[in-house]
Design a protein around this motif. Structure first.
Motif, PDB file in Angstrom:
ATOM      1  N   GLU A 210       0.855  -1.184   0.000  1.00  0.00           N
ATOM      2  CA  GLU A 210       0.000   0.000   0.000  1.00  0.00           C
ATOM      3  C   GLU A 210       0.892   1.235   0.000  1.00  0.00           C
ATOM      4  O   GLU A 210       1.712   1.422   0.902  1.00  0.00           O
ATOM      5  CB  GLU A 210      -0.912   0.014   1.229  1.00  0.00           C
ATOM      6  CG  GLU A 210      -1.937  -1.116   1.216  1.00  0.00           C
ATOM      7  CD  GLU A 210      -2.877  -1.070   2.421  1.00  0.00           C
ATOM      8  OE1 GLU A 210      -3.879  -1.798   2.391  1.00  0.00           O
ATOM      9  OE2 GLU A 210      -2.598  -0.302   3.380  1.00  0.00           O
ATOM     10  N   SER A 251      -5.197   0.276   5.008  1.00  0.00           N
ATOM     11  CA  SER A 251      -5.580  -0.696   6.025  1.00  0.00           C
ATOM     12  C   SER A 251      -4.892  -0.407   7.351  1.00  0.00           C
ATOM     13  O   SER A 251      -5.242  -0.999   8.374  1.00  0.00           O
ATOM     14  CB  SER A 251      -5.237  -2.111   5.555  1.00  0.00           C
ATOM     15  OG  SER A 251      -3.824  -2.269   5.418  1.00  0.00           O
ATOM     16  N   ARG A 260      -3.150   0.236  -3.659  1.00  0.00           N
ATOM     17  CA  ARG A 260      -3.024  -1.132  -3.137  1.00  0.00           C
ATOM     18  C   ARG A 260      -2.854  -2.069  -4.325  1.00  0.00           C
ATOM     19  O   ARG A 260      -3.659  -2.064  -5.256  1.00  0.00           O
ATOM     20  CB  ARG A 260      -4.255  -1.506  -2.318  1.00  0.00           C
ATOM     21  CG  ARG A 260      -4.200  -2.909  -1.688  1.00  0.00           C
ATOM     22  CD  ARG A 260      -5.484  -3.186  -0.933  1.00  0.00           C
ATOM     23  NE  ARG A 260      -5.559  -4.559  -0.471  1.00  0.00           N
ATOM     24  CZ  ARG A 260      -5.221  -4.975   0.743  1.00  0.00           C
ATOM     25  NH1 ARG A 260      -4.780  -4.092   1.628  1.00  0.00           N
ATOM     26  NH2 ARG A 260      -5.330  -6.248   1.080  1.00  0.00           N
TER      27      ARG A 260
END
Length: 623
Positions: A210, A251, A260
């Motif tokens: 990410e 996240s 992501r």
């Protein structure tokens, strides 16, 4: 260094050439099948000595000297791939062509992120926090090609809106017909075992990464958007392994927009969609004695080209965005005398560098430089091409030997102020025995193509100003600095001038309910693409010193509910409060109002910024 930034702010709120006589010519030797280069720190611009340079696929190695330079002669013809290693830095990579004259590699290394331990038998998320948000890698158990359970993971973030020079190789996709890529967000992932060997994923395994979308690009990439992702392959010197990533919420913190994506090989990795709108621009590299043959020019976003006998080339770039052009030329067995002439000297070398940053390819004289829609023809850089009528000039000169630091204030509705100093950087990157840098050539341009040259307030002061150039609130500005006055840009940086910031629901003398109050304010530039600012809000009860008498906010939102820092938060105590609102843009980042260098170059660092302090108001809070 940081104190100097505030001195420039205070100054704003209160209120050369050594390039020779052109008799040296461009006929100095440039050895065939030779690659020379210069390695610097991307954060500070300091030249790095002791960097190990390895030729990929060969046993050839060398080390950068005290000036951060290296030279490799007698290389096989063709594409040369190079690896760069130095303790404390993420791996660096570069490419050059071994041809009939020496070529140059400019490499900027990024300091490692924080080292973290990892047992590969476990599922785990590791991340590196930055002002842009957390950069994360998500491991599945037993996915790495090792039995060692004492691994070290290093995630090194890179924001291409500030640090694109540290990206390895040419940022292009494809082989014989390359297409430029538009950088969005990147990081380098290193996994090391207990023997300090690099570890990678098992065949068929993958991990999730990410990468935060930089604040300046968040208006272009929304949640749910797809972005092409690539990994750099040091063996081929290319960006490969295409996958498609998605913009989602982090996240880790649940709020930061991140790219992501799945990763199959740990190296430099990031998001960079192919450039759809391209144009072909003519350039001309100018040396000591006029147009320069055989100079290598790279553009980002764009491709690379080599100048012909007229010193010209046509180069494909992305249309409608700011573009960085870098030109290099290396002379071997040569040095530069005190008058700027090239003099024969066995074993010596001269690396000439030129940089131009163009927002919209508008010339200093207001005329558009020669350009055409679509990519350039494949043979456009050959010497048989006719002369261009109005090419973009790129002057080259040796990189400065000294070290410079700049602090620049953009004062909306007023002027621009720059403090330029030179000295020796210490281990923390701050200048020791700093003294004013006089005789610099400094220009400021805005996103509409308007340009002004700053003048030194008085000789020897290092203070520069453009008092006849009005800074427009909410407009993006680029500062270009030729620190030693030799005609070549040594460093540059960009920032937005703050918009007009005002309270929208608070007024001096007003009364409000502490239990329900949410303070809001306006910023006239908030809707500008790429604009980002930090706002600081302070509520302080007059005569009070308890935890319920104070509230503080620092962030990018345009609203804040003042609450006492109790657990859980509670309304502020009733009483009379002084309320302050300040706004910052440019070099200011993060939850601690960190100051980061957004002026970068070889032998240069600094900050360009804008700030606004709104007059404090007095309000009354009731229960």
């Amino acid at each position: 260094m940081r104190n100097r930034l505030w001195l420039v702010a205070l100054m704003g709120l209160l209120g050369a050439c050594n390039g020779g006589d052109n008799s040296g010519g461009n006929t100095a030797p440039s050895a065939p099948n030779t690659v020379a280069g210069l390695v610097t720190d991307i954060g500070s611009g300091v030249r790095l000595s002791g960097v190990t340079v390895r030729v990929v696929g060969s046993s050839r190695t060398t080390t950068t000297d005290a000036r951060g330079e290296f030279e490799l002669r007698g290389l096989p013809a063709g594409l040369v791939k190079l690896d760069f290693e130095k303790t404390g830095y993420a791996p660096g990579h570069g490419i050059a062509e071994s041809a009939d004259s020496a070529q140059t590699v400019l490499v900027a290394l990024k300091k490692d992120g924080t080292e973290q331990s990892y047992n590969p038998t476990q599922a785990r998320t590791l991340f590196q926090r930055t002002e842009a948000g957390p950069y994360a890698v998500i491991f599945q158990p037993n996915s790495l090609e090792t039995t060692d359970t004492n691994l070290r993971v290093v995630v090194t973030p890179l924001d291409p809106t500030k640090e694109d020079a540290a990206l390895p190789g040419d940022l292009v996709a494809g082989g014989a017909s390359p297409t430029p890529l538009a950088p969005v967000t990147f990081a380098e992932f290193s996994i090391l075992d207990s023997q300090n060997r690099r570890i990678n994923l098992k065949p068929g395994s993958s991990a999730i990464v990410e990468l935060p979308i930089p604040p300046e690009l968040r208006s272009q990439y929304k949640i749910g958007d797809k972005i092409h992702c690539y990994a750099y392959n040091p063996q081929t010197g290319r960006w490969e392994d295409f996958v498609e990533g998605t913009v989602e919420r982090s996240s880790v913190d649940g709020t930061t927009p991140v790219l992501r994506a799945s990763i199959r090989h740990f190296s430099w990795y990031g998001g960079a969609p192919t450039v759809q709108e391209q144009e072909c621009v003519d350039i001309e590299v100018r040396g000591r004695d006029g147009p320069l043959d055989g100079a290598v020019v790279t553009a980002r976003p764009g491709l690379r080209a080599v100048t012909n006998r007229l010193g010209q080339a046509s180069i494909t770039i992305q249309k409608g965005v700011p573009v960085n052009f870098v030109a290099t030329k290396t002379y071997t067995d040569t040095f530069v005398d005190s008058r700027g002439n090239l003099i024969p000297k066995p074993g010596a070398k001269v690396i000439d560098i030129g940089k131009v940053y163009e927002d919209d390819l508008i010339g200093l004289d207001g005329q558009n430089y020669s350009r055409r829609p679509g990519p350039c023809p494949a043979a456009s850089s050959q010497s048989v091409r006719a002369a261009a009528t109005n090419p973009l000039p790129i002057p080259v000169a040796p990189a400065p030997e000294g070290f410079f630091e700049a602090s620049a204030l953009l004062q909306p509705g007023g002027a621009v102020f720059v403090l330029l100093e030179k000295g020796i950087p210490n281990a923390d990157g701050d200048l020791e025995d700093a003294e004013p840098a006089s005789g610099a050539q400094i220009t400021l341009s805005d996103s509409l193509g308007n340009t002004v040259t700053l003048s030194e307030l008085a000789p020897g002061t290092g203070n520069y100003i453009a008092s006849n150039f009005n800074i427009v609130a909410g407009r993006r500005y680029t500062l270009s600095i030729d620190a030693d006055g030799n005609g070549s840009i040594d460093g540059s940086g960009s920032a937005f001038a703050l918009g007009n910031v005002n309270w929208s629901n608070l007024a001096d003398g007003g009364s409000y309910s502490a239990a329900s109050l949410t303070a809001t304010w306006n910023d006239s530039a908030a809707s500008q693409p790429g604009y980002s600012a930090l706002y600081q809000v302070i509520f302080q009860r007059q005569g009070g010193s308890g935890v319920s008498d104070f509230a503080f906010y620092l962030g990018s939102e345009l609203s804040f509910a003042p609450r006492a820092q109790t657990d859980p938060p509670t309304p502020l105590a009733p009483g009379t409060y002084t309320v302050m609102l300040n706004a910052f843009s440019g070099a200011f980042n993060g939850g601690n109002l960190d100051i980061t260098d957004n002026i970068t170059g070889i032998g240069m660092q600094g900050q360009i910024f804008s700030l606004q302090a709104i007059n404090p108001i007095t309000i009354t809070l009731s229960p």
